[in-house]
Design a protein around this motif. Structure first.
Motif, PDB file in Angstrom:
ATOM      1  N   UNK A  25      21.603 -49.633  62.241  1.00  0.00           N
ATOM      2  CA  UNK A  25      21.914 -48.381  63.091  1.00  0.00           C
ATOM      3  C   UNK A  25      23.465 -48.034  63.069  1.00  0.00           C
ATOM      4  N   UNK A  26      23.686 -46.929  63.520  1.00  0.00           N
ATOM      5  CA  UNK A  26      25.178 -46.434  63.361  1.00  0.00           C
ATOM      6  C   UNK A  26      26.051 -47.092  63.968  1.00  0.00           C
ATOM      7  N   UNK A  27      25.719 -48.106  64.776  1.00  0.00           N
ATOM      8  CA  UNK A  27      26.716 -48.922  65.694  1.00  0.00           C
ATOM      9  C   UNK A  27      27.028 -50.138  64.865  1.00  0.00           C
ATOM     10  N   UNK A  28      26.552 -50.324  63.898  1.00  0.00           N
ATOM     11  CA  UNK A  28      26.917 -51.429  62.952  1.00  0.00           C
ATOM     12  C   UNK A  28      27.590 -51.219  61.977  1.00  0.00           C
ATOM     13  N   UNK A  82      22.107 -47.983  76.657  1.00  0.00           N
ATOM     14  CA  UNK A  82      21.741 -48.854  75.285  1.00  0.00           C
ATOM     15  C   UNK A  82      21.923 -48.036  74.038  1.00  0.00           C
ATOM     16  N   UNK A  83      22.509 -48.894  72.937  1.00  0.00           N
ATOM     17  CA  UNK A  83      22.571 -48.227  71.705  1.00  0.00           C
ATOM     18  C   UNK A  83      22.249 -49.095  70.718  1.00  0.00           C
ATOM     19  N   UNK A  84      22.069 -50.416  70.754  1.00  0.00           N
ATOM     20  CA  UNK A  84      21.726 -51.160  69.578  1.00  0.00           C
ATOM     21  C   UNK A  84      20.954 -52.253  70.476  1.00  0.00           C
ATOM     22  N   UNK A  98      23.174 -54.238  73.067  1.00  0.00           N
ATOM     23  CA  UNK A  98      24.583 -53.359  73.349  1.00  0.00           C
ATOM     24  C   UNK A  98      24.460 -52.284  74.160  1.00  0.00           C
ATOM     25  N   UNK A  99      25.205 -52.305  75.321  1.00  0.00           N
ATOM     26  CA  UNK A  99      24.954 -51.367  76.245  1.00  0.00           C
ATOM     27  C   UNK A  99      26.170 -51.057  77.237  1.00  0.00           C
ATOM     28  N   UNK A 100      26.191 -49.963  77.855  1.00  0.00           N
ATOM     29  CA  UNK A 100      27.448 -49.854  78.800  1.00  0.00           C
ATOM     30  C   UNK A 100      27.339 -50.630  79.954  1.00  0.00           C
ATOM     31  N   UNK A 130      31.366 -59.165  66.641  1.00  0.00           N
ATOM     32  CA  UNK A 130      31.198 -58.584  65.521  1.00  0.00           C
ATOM     33  C   UNK A 130      29.849 -57.250  65.938  1.00  0.00           C
ATOM     34  N   UNK A 131      29.048 -57.425  66.871  1.00  0.00           N
ATOM     35  CA  UNK A 131      28.064 -56.597  67.233  1.00  0.00           C
ATOM     36  C   UNK A 131      28.638 -55.186  67.963  1.00  0.00           C
ATOM     37  N   UNK A 132      29.868 -55.581  68.396  1.00  0.00           N
ATOM     38  CA  UNK A 132      30.515 -54.387  69.397  1.00  0.00           C
ATOM     39  C   UNK A 132      31.734 -53.850  68.627  1.00  0.00           C
ATOM     40  N   UNK A 133      32.219 -54.583  67.426  1.00  0.00           N
ATOM     41  CA  UNK A 133      33.317 -53.787  66.756  1.00  0.00           C
ATOM     42  C   UNK A 133      33.142 -52.230  66.474  1.00  0.00           C
ATOM     43  N   UNK A 134      31.777 -51.678  65.905  1.00  0.00           N
ATOM     44  CA  UNK A 134      31.672 -50.510  65.820  1.00  0.00           C
ATOM     45  C   UNK A 134      31.648 -49.386  66.739  1.00  0.00           C
ATOM     46  N   UNK A 135      31.671 -49.939  68.165  1.00  0.00           N
ATOM     47  CA  UNK A 135      31.460 -48.960  69.280  1.00  0.00           C
ATOM     48  C   UNK A 135      32.592 -49.360  70.185  1.00  0.00           C
TER      49      UNK A 135
END
Length: 206
Positions: free
Chosen positions: A105-108, A36-38, A181-183, A56-61
């Motif tokens: 967060x850095x993920x955004x 989990x990252x965000x 947002x997680x793997x 959009x919540x996934x585009x940063x990662x």
């Protein structure tokens, strides 16, 4: 995730750092997440359940990114504040309703605009405009900079984008405006929903 097709609506009953409990129309489920990252999870909230791999919540990662740089020249920007406003508005549109909702967060990726660098003498010194952002976002920002007569370049260069290794894939389940947002995600059924409507009974003919 087939789960969202079987259970299109749910209520978050309980949350912990590594799992949540979701009440659906017929059962209560535990959803465990790994990597989990965000996230934004609020107990007692409910809504439609869906799973996304492009959002959009996934585009940063999700996949490789690029940094937009200003090329150093001897010319000053005539209106740096307007350039900042135009860039912010474009990023807000691309992020959609999540722009002001998701935590910083850095993920955004929409938090990666380096506003403090966009000053009148930016083109004299050069510098980062958008740091480690999705390609489509950086390209849109470059077009805006060009309209303001600010010359830019990408790091890494555009021709190397396709050769860059993609980041590990992430998944995004949404429950209303709640998200993680997680793997990986693992779903297990705890028990039937005691408030579910019982199956209709038919009286036998005597």
């Amino acid at each position: 995730m087939q789960f969202a097709q079987l259970y299109p609506y749910g209520l978050i009953r309980y949350t912990q750092t590594s799992f949540l409990e979701l009440v659906t129309a017929t059962e209560v489920h535990r959803i465990d997440f790994i990597g989990k990252i965000s996230w934004h999870l609020q107990r007692g909230t409910h809504g439609p359940v869906s799973v996304h791999y492009d959002h959009p919540l996934l585009q940063g990662v999700q996949g490789p990114a690029t940094t937009l740089m200003a090329r150093a020249t001897t010319r000053y920007i005539t209106d740096a504040s307007t350039l900042v406003a135009d860039l912010q508005e474009n990023i807000r549109v691309q992020a959609g309703e999540w722009y002001g909702f998701a935590p910083g967060t850095w993920a955004m990726w929409w938090h990666r605009l380096q506003v403090h660098n966009i000053v009148p003498d930016l083109t004299r010194t050069g510098g980062i405009i958008l740091n480690s952002a999705p390609f489509a976002v950086a390209e849109a920002a470059a077009a805006i900079c060009a309209r303001h007569k600010v010359e830019t370049y990408f790091a890494p260069p555009r021709e190397k984008w396709s050769a860059l290794p993609s980041a590990a894939s992430y998944q995004l389940p949404l429950i209303g405006q709640n998200y993680v947002v997680a793997r990986k995600f693992f779903v297990s059924t705890l028990y039937g929903n005691p408030s579910a409507k019982p199956s209709p009974r038919f009286l036998k003919k005597s």
